[in-house]
Design a protein around this motif. Structure first.
Motif, PDB file in Angstrom:
ATOM      1  N   MET A 262      42.458  28.025  40.251  1.00  0.00           N
ATOM      2  CA  MET A 262      41.197  28.758  40.396  1.00  0.00           C
ATOM      3  C   MET A 262      40.828  29.485  39.097  1.00  0.00           C
ATOM      4  N   ASP A 263      41.820  29.820  38.263  1.00  0.00           N
ATOM      5  CA  ASP A 263      41.538  30.395  36.954  1.00  0.00           C
ATOM      6  C   ASP A 263      40.789  29.380  36.092  1.00  0.00           C
ATOM      7  N   VAL A 264      41.240  28.143  36.164  1.00  0.00           N
ATOM      8  CA  VAL A 264      40.594  27.074  35.399  1.00  0.00           C
ATOM      9  C   VAL A 264      39.153  26.900  35.864  1.00  0.00           C
ATOM     10  N   ALA A 265      38.955  26.891  37.185  1.00  0.00           N
ATOM     11  CA  ALA A 265      37.595  26.775  37.726  1.00  0.00           C
ATOM     12  C   ALA A 265      36.729  27.948  37.275  1.00  0.00           C
ATOM     13  N   GLY A 266      37.312  29.146  37.245  1.00  0.00           N
ATOM     14  CA  GLY A 266      36.571  30.312  36.787  1.00  0.00           C
ATOM     15  C   GLY A 266      36.155  30.194  35.339  1.00  0.00           C
TER      16      GLY A 266
ATOM     17  N   ALA B 282      36.900  39.120  44.209  1.00  0.00           N
ATOM     18  CA  ALA B 282      35.721  39.574  43.473  1.00  0.00           C
ATOM     19  C   ALA B 282      36.068  40.739  42.559  1.00  0.00           C
ATOM     20  N   HIS B 283      36.914  40.488  41.558  1.00  0.00           N
ATOM     21  CA  HIS B 283      37.261  41.576  40.646  1.00  0.00           C
ATOM     22  C   HIS B 283      36.187  41.740  39.566  1.00  0.00           C
ATOM     23  N   ALA B 284      36.155  42.937  38.979  1.00  0.00           N
ATOM     24  CA  ALA B 284      35.198  43.212  37.913  1.00  0.00           C
ATOM     25  C   ALA B 284      35.497  42.346  36.691  1.00  0.00           C
ATOM     26  N   ALA B 285      34.502  42.183  35.830  1.00  0.00           N
ATOM     27  CA  ALA B 285      34.612  41.272  34.693  1.00  0.00           C
ATOM     28  C   ALA B 285      35.780  41.605  33.776  1.00  0.00           C
ATOM     29  N   THR B 286      36.041  42.888  33.560  1.00  0.00           N
ATOM     30  CA  THR B 286      37.116  43.267  32.642  1.00  0.00           C
ATOM     31  C   THR B 286      38.374  43.708  33.383  1.00  0.00           C
ATOM     32  N   ASN B 287      38.452  43.398  34.666  1.00  0.00           N
ATOM     33  CA  ASN B 287      39.624  43.791  35.462  1.00  0.00           C
ATOM     34  C   ASN B 287      40.376  42.581  35.995  1.00  0.00           C
ATOM     35  N   GLY B 288      40.465  41.525  35.184  1.00  0.00           N
ATOM     36  CA  GLY B 288      41.344  40.420  35.514  1.00  0.00           C
ATOM     37  C   GLY B 288      42.761  40.751  35.081  1.00  0.00           C
ATOM     38  N   THR B 289      43.675  39.824  35.330  1.00  0.00           N
ATOM     39  CA  THR B 289      45.089  40.112  35.044  1.00  0.00           C
ATOM     40  C   THR B 289      45.555  39.607  33.684  1.00  0.00           C
ATOM     41  N   TYR B 290      44.671  38.982  32.887  1.00  0.00           N
ATOM     42  CA  TYR B 290      45.055  38.509  31.562  1.00  0.00           C
ATOM     43  C   TYR B 290      44.997  39.667  30.559  1.00  0.00           C
ATOM     44  N   GLY B 291      45.751  40.708  30.802  1.00  0.00           N
ATOM     45  CA  GLY B 291      45.724  41.862  29.928  1.00  0.00           C
ATOM     46  C   GLY B 291      46.920  42.756  30.171  1.00  0.00           C
ATOM     47  N   GLU B 292      46.883  43.946  29.562  1.00  0.00           N
ATOM     48  CA  GLU B 292      48.014  44.861  29.647  1.00  0.00           C
ATOM     49  C   GLU B 292      47.957  45.782  30.862  1.00  0.00           C
TER      50      GLU B 292
ATOM     51  N   PHE C 113      33.390  35.448  43.978  1.00  0.00           N
ATOM     52  CA  PHE C 113      34.166  35.621  42.749  1.00  0.00           C
ATOM     53  C   PHE C 113      33.336  36.205  41.610  1.00  0.00           C
ATOM     54  N   THR C 114      32.135  35.687  41.434  1.00  0.00           N
ATOM     55  CA  THR C 114      31.360  35.996  40.238  1.00  0.00           C
ATOM     56  C   THR C 114      30.372  37.146  40.414  1.00  0.00           C
ATOM     57  N   ASP C 115      30.400  37.834  41.557  1.00  0.00           N
ATOM     58  CA  ASP C 115      29.397  38.861  41.848  1.00  0.00           C
ATOM     59  C   ASP C 115      29.354  39.958  40.785  1.00  0.00           C
ATOM     60  N   GLN C 116      30.521  40.313  40.216  1.00  0.00           N
ATOM     61  CA  GLN C 116      30.568  41.399  39.233  1.00  0.00           C
ATOM     62  C   GLN C 116      30.838  40.894  37.814  1.00  0.00           C
ATOM     63  N   TRP C 117      30.772  39.595  37.603  1.00  0.00           N
ATOM     64  CA  TRP C 117      31.178  39.045  36.314  1.00  0.00           C
ATOM     65  C   TRP C 117      30.078  39.116  35.259  1.00  0.00           C
ATOM     66  N   SER C 118      30.513  39.345  34.040  1.00  0.00           N
ATOM     67  CA  SER C 118      29.666  39.266  32.856  1.00  0.00           C
ATOM     68  C   SER C 118      30.622  38.947  31.702  1.00  0.00           C
ATOM     69  N   PHE C 119      30.122  38.912  30.484  1.00  0.00           N
ATOM     70  CA  PHE C 119      30.983  38.618  29.340  1.00  0.00           C
ATOM     71  C   PHE C 119      31.084  39.841  28.436  1.00  0.00           C
ATOM     72  N   PRO C 120      32.249  40.097  27.844  1.00  0.00           N
ATOM     73  CA  PRO C 120      33.480  39.304  27.916  1.00  0.00           C
ATOM     74  C   PRO C 120      34.094  39.345  29.315  1.00  0.00           C
ATOM     75  N   LEU C 121      34.732  38.236  29.694  1.00  0.00           N
ATOM     76  CA  LEU C 121      35.307  38.079  31.026  1.00  0.00           C
ATOM     77  C   LEU C 121      36.818  37.903  30.932  1.00  0.00           C
TER      78      LEU C 121
END
Length: 314
Positions: A42-46, A96-106, A55-63
């Protein structure tokens, strides 16, 4: 905080290392310092822009993509009572996480519905591999199919990220397990206790399997799965949508699985790993944009065996 993000939808090479502010947890959330995260289809699909609402309700870039994680509680919301600072935890954030609140970070802000404490004997890398793939398989075996000891189940796609969990959980539940896989995965699956491995390049499972109680489909081949089932069997698919005709094939129960895992399910799955009933097959990569790109390309190319895990820190 350091994150690995995309500035537009596109190929796996879109990932870059970016500095972004830490997320702020609500009163019902905890802030987790991430030690490892894993990557799912699903990460790939995103990343490709193929996911829609919610999923994309709160998304913007940077994502910042990603849902699975393991780490240490760094801040506790005012309404949270079952977790404390310093707890070692693992889980998945809301779809439906926020755009900058994914898990690819610290750091990530996470609710507690799908959050559990990491038991002794389980590393951060191992724990990060469990939530979505493991929970999808666990929910399928214990809820969707309600698998019972002595029943026969076919897992279509037994060597993938979800399939490897599914075959082992089914064995732990006392089932006879058949699966489809390429010939190069046969030895691994037999070592994990699978009773019958069918090379789908050479043989259709419908030609050799009959009157099975259950089918768990991870590849989207519902029609073949139905041929394997007995007249009142159950088929659960995570990879396709059954047609009306398929849903009314004799008395068979055929449905797309919407996984609704819980903290208790996560804890039960972790216990299966700690007790040796489920073995993990991981590819662990260092925290970098190049690693995330590599993991996405591996999943996208259908070359995955087990889980792709990104190790953030010790």
């Amino acid at each position: 905080m350091k994150t690995i993000a995309i500035n537009q939808y596109g190929p796996a090479t879109e990932f870059n290392l970016l500095e972004l502010p830490k997320p702020t947890p609500t009163a019902d959330e905890v802030l987790v310092e991430i030690h490892a995260f894993s990557i799912n289809p699903m990460d790939v699909a995103g990343r490709q822009g193929q996911l829609g609402a919610p999923f994309t309700d709160q998304w913007s870039f940077p994502l910042v993509l990603g849902w699975d994680f393991a780490g240490v509680v760094a801040q506790v919301g005012a309404h949270v009572t079952n977790f404390a600072l310093g707890d070692r935890v693992f889980g998945a954030i809301a779809s439906a996480h926020a755009a900058t609140n994914g898990t690819y970070g610290e750091f990530v802000a996470a609710g507690t519905e799908e959050l559990a404490k990491i038991p002794a004997g389980l590393s951060f890398d191992q724990a990060a591999a469990l939530p979505i793939g493991g929970m999808t398989a666990y929910y399928g075996m214990t809820h969707s199919l309600d698998l019972q000891p002595g029943q026969k189940v076919l897992v279509q796609g037994g060597a993938g990220g979800v399939g490897l969990f599914a075959v082992q959980i089914a064995k732990a539940l006392g089932a006879y397990v058949a699966t489809t896989a390429s010939a190069n995965h046969r030895e691994l699956l037999m070592q994990l206790g699978v009773d019958q491995v069918i090379d789908y390049h050479e043989t259709s499972p419908a030609a050799v399997l009959h009157d099975f109680d259950a089918v768990f489909d991870t590849v989207g081949d519902i029609e073949t799965g139905l041929k394997v089932l007995k007249s009142d069997g159950k088929l659960s698919t995570i990879a396709g949508q059954p047609t009306p005709a398929q849903q009314h094939d004799q008395n068979k129960q055929v449905a797309f699985q919407f996984t609704q895992g819980s903290a208790a399910d996560l804890a039960a799955l972790a216990d299966l790993v700690v007790t040796g009933q489920v073995q993990l097959t991981l590819t662990t990569l260092p925290f970098s944009a190049a690693s995330v790109t590599q993991a996405h390309q591996t999943i996208e190319g259908h070359h995955t065996t087990g889980k792709q895990v990104i190790h953030v820190k010790d």
